[in-house]
Design an enzyme around this catalytic site. Sequence first.
Site, mmCIF file in Angstrom:
data_model
loop_
_atom_site.group_PDB
_atom_site.id
_atom_site.type_symbol
_atom_site.label_atom_id
_atom_site.label_comp_id
_atom_site.label_asym_id
_atom_site.label_seq_id
_atom_site.Cartn_x
_atom_site.Cartn_y
_atom_site.Cartn_z
ATOM 1 N N SER A 46 0.864 -1.191 0.000
ATOM 2 C CA SER A 46 0.000 0.000 0.000
ATOM 3 C C SER A 46 0.896 1.235 0.000
ATOM 4 C CB SER A 46 -0.874 0.023 1.250
ATOM 5 O OG SER A 46 -0.138 0.502 2.367
ATOM 6 N N ASP A 47 0.331 2.391 -0.291
ATOM 7 C CA ASP A 47 1.098 3.604 -0.028
ATOM 8 C C ASP A 47 0.928 3.918 1.460
ATOM 9 O OD1 ASP A 47 2.717 5.765 -0.257
ATOM 10 O OD2 ASP A 47 1.709 6.655 -1.972
ATOM 11 N N TRP A 48 1.634 4.909 1.918
ATOM 12 C CA TRP A 48 1.707 5.209 3.343
ATOM 13 C C TRP A 48 0.297 5.340 3.954
ATOM 14 C CZ3 TRP A 48 6.245 6.397 6.303
ATOM 15 C CH2 TRP A 48 5.978 6.843 7.600
ATOM 16 N N ALA A 49 -0.072 4.358 4.753
ATOM 17 C CA ALA A 49 -1.367 4.344 5.442
ATOM 18 C C ALA A 49 -2.570 4.475 4.501
ATOM 19 C CB ALA A 49 -1.426 5.415 6.521
ATOM 20 N N SER A 50 -2.382 4.113 3.245
ATOM 21 C CA SER A 50 -3.499 4.320 2.308
ATOM 22 C C SER A 50 -4.640 3.336 2.560
ATOM 23 C CB SER A 50 -3.021 4.231 0.859
ATOM 24 O OG SER A 50 -2.577 2.925 0.557
#
Length: 765
Positions: free
Chosen positions: A298-302
């Site tokens: 995932s992207d940062w905390a996406s």
Amino acid sequence: MISRNNRIVLSCLCLILMTTFTCTTKTDSKTSKSDETLDQKVDSLLALMTIEEKVGQMNLYNGFWEVTGPMPEGGNAQTKYEHLRKGWVGGMLSVRGYENVKKMQQIAVEETRLGIPLIIGFDVIHGYKTLSPIPLAESASWDLEAIEQSARIAAVEASAAGINWTFAPMVDISRDPRWGRVMEGGGEDPYLGSKIAVARVKGFQGDNLSQPNTIAATAKHFAGYGFAEAGREYNTVDISMSKLHNVVLPPFKAAAESGARSFMNSFNDLNGDPVSGSKFLQRDILKGDWNFNGFVVSDWASINEIIYWGRAKNKKEAAEIAATAGSDMDMEGHVYIQELANLVKEGIVPEGIIDEAAGRILRVKFELGLFDDPYKYCNKEREKTVIGQQSHHEGVLDMAKKSIVLLKNESNLLPLKKEGQRIALIGPLANDKNSPLGSWRIASDDNTAVSIYEGLSAYEGNDLVYKKGVDLWVGATAFTKEIKINTTDRSGMTEAVNTARNADVVVMVLGEHGFQSGESRSRTNLDLPGLQQELLEAVFKVNKNIVLVLQNGRPLALEWAAENIPTIVEGWQLGTQTGNAIAQVLYGDYNPSGKLPMTFPRNVGQVPIYYNYKSTGRGTDRENNVFWSHYIDQKNSPLYAFGHGLSYTEFEYSDLTVEGSDFSIGDDIDIFVTVSNVGDYDGKEVVQLYIRDLVGSLVRPVKELKGFELIALKKGESQRVSFTLSKDELGYYNNSGEFIVEPGDFEVFIGGSSETKLKGNFTLN
Ligand code: BGC
């Protein structure tokens, strides 16, 4: 310390691994014998793991404490530390340096039940410590070998600092320079973007991922991020299926085919679906149609953001949606580790989904050779000698020169004469050692770029005087929320103007600070920020012999400069060797050959503006009429077109020949053109081929890049250049995502920019 129990489990694990593993790992996504062995290794390991340990592999944490220092007490860091010791962490990001990585890895390998090594990720975007130009600039070289070599240097340095996985290449196509992240990608074109994606993946991963100096690549951000509405960061994305398949996906597909080991999803939604939870993108297209066997991070905390998009009520639902959709690893979101094991126990998420995700991650760890030697990237000596070595500086200098684009050279002010000239060097970015490093330079020390002033000073035959004129901005970083631009302090202006007045040539270095583009750096203006335009016009009043050197991370809209300033050089942010690269180009020791990978608009109102726009019902053939597709206050044409870029020499194109004229679908079509160097210098040229499909079952673009070749021609020399078009170049995706090749008439254009008029024809039957 490893407990006795751990040792027993570990020896069992080693035995299984040794009997089933040969660990020769090529980055090849097709099924082969070694793939099957790899699958067995992964399955054997999964069979030993608890559900929590498997979910742990899907958990990626950001570096959390000074790993060589004392243990954290309380809070987030303590939780992460405890998870690490339980074997509930699959990888770490942003931990770097031999010692720190080794310490982390030791905990994972020596203190957990199964001793599974961590994957260590980092944003190695355009270099680790020795920085190449920002990716958009590199793309302007159209030089795939150089781009691959640049990524190679980055991999060699990063791997010497303990890193084995990069969050690059970013392959988001974008047509909107307001979006700050265009600096990170390959520009606006899917064909060029695909070639660059492959070059970067090859550069990072090399031929053999198990070597200690190669790192796993990540194609990001999957997908559609570059089409955020109005160029506003993290905004919604709503596009047609044909745009998705023809424009957005090709570079991702190319990256997957070239063996990129991971994909990162993105912060946007796609037509209403937050993409971290998009089954359509991740399961159907990536893992289904493309048969991708790496993993998706995932992207940062996406994954948490699925809640903020209003698609999930809480973390539990977000975890369920994302895991089911095929997001394999949760970057710093803490959602999977908190929710997934219970979701499995409650029968909401099938365990098979966890096995698949953890298995994909383990597979890449095997490919990296981490099970053979988890400390293979932790070599003190290598870290000391390899990072910043001379050959890397030479490599990034080479890349920097190749990235420069000569936009305009009307009164031949360039190349500069090497002696007897009074040169005034003016502008806030002229002696800046920080801005040229761009905004992705985490491992590079501040103020380590060669400034343009320093680069020009190496040429001693002229009298060089530097005056800043005005400040651009003060004291910000990539993480500073408020960007303070100088709009009031003109105290240095008069002195700069007076210095310029008596100069033979004025070199003005203006543009954006490196921290004005990148993530969360969208702009609504594409002008020269602050007082720079005022400074430019004030100098122009006293001396018209201006060479404007631009420093920027995105296309700018500089209509006044393009009309008035005789010479303009696009110098981007060129990394560590910026000043030397610019100086060698200005002095003609290097003849520029860069071509724009993105259209430069006349003003923001034209955005999005791109060369491969579609035909309309009321196009230029009606321009004498009131009712045609145009603006009443601005031209339709761009300031500088995609593919534009000059040289100190001149190239002529002639004799475009299509061998044959009637072809059947599936035939290869050979096309030739003669390119001649008719100017006064040896030089290089990017020969570009575009097609137009005249009638289609969907509206077709007026031009599409389908081939290019970078050639070197000595003064007076000519070359016959050939291209071959196959069905891959002649077809396109319809709105159902099917690739179709349709019969009909085509035009083919070849030249030195997308504006070329040299044309041929052929028919597909
Ligand atoms: C960016 C990614 C990056 C990640 C890790 C995110 O904010 O969107 O591109 O790889 O952070 O640093």
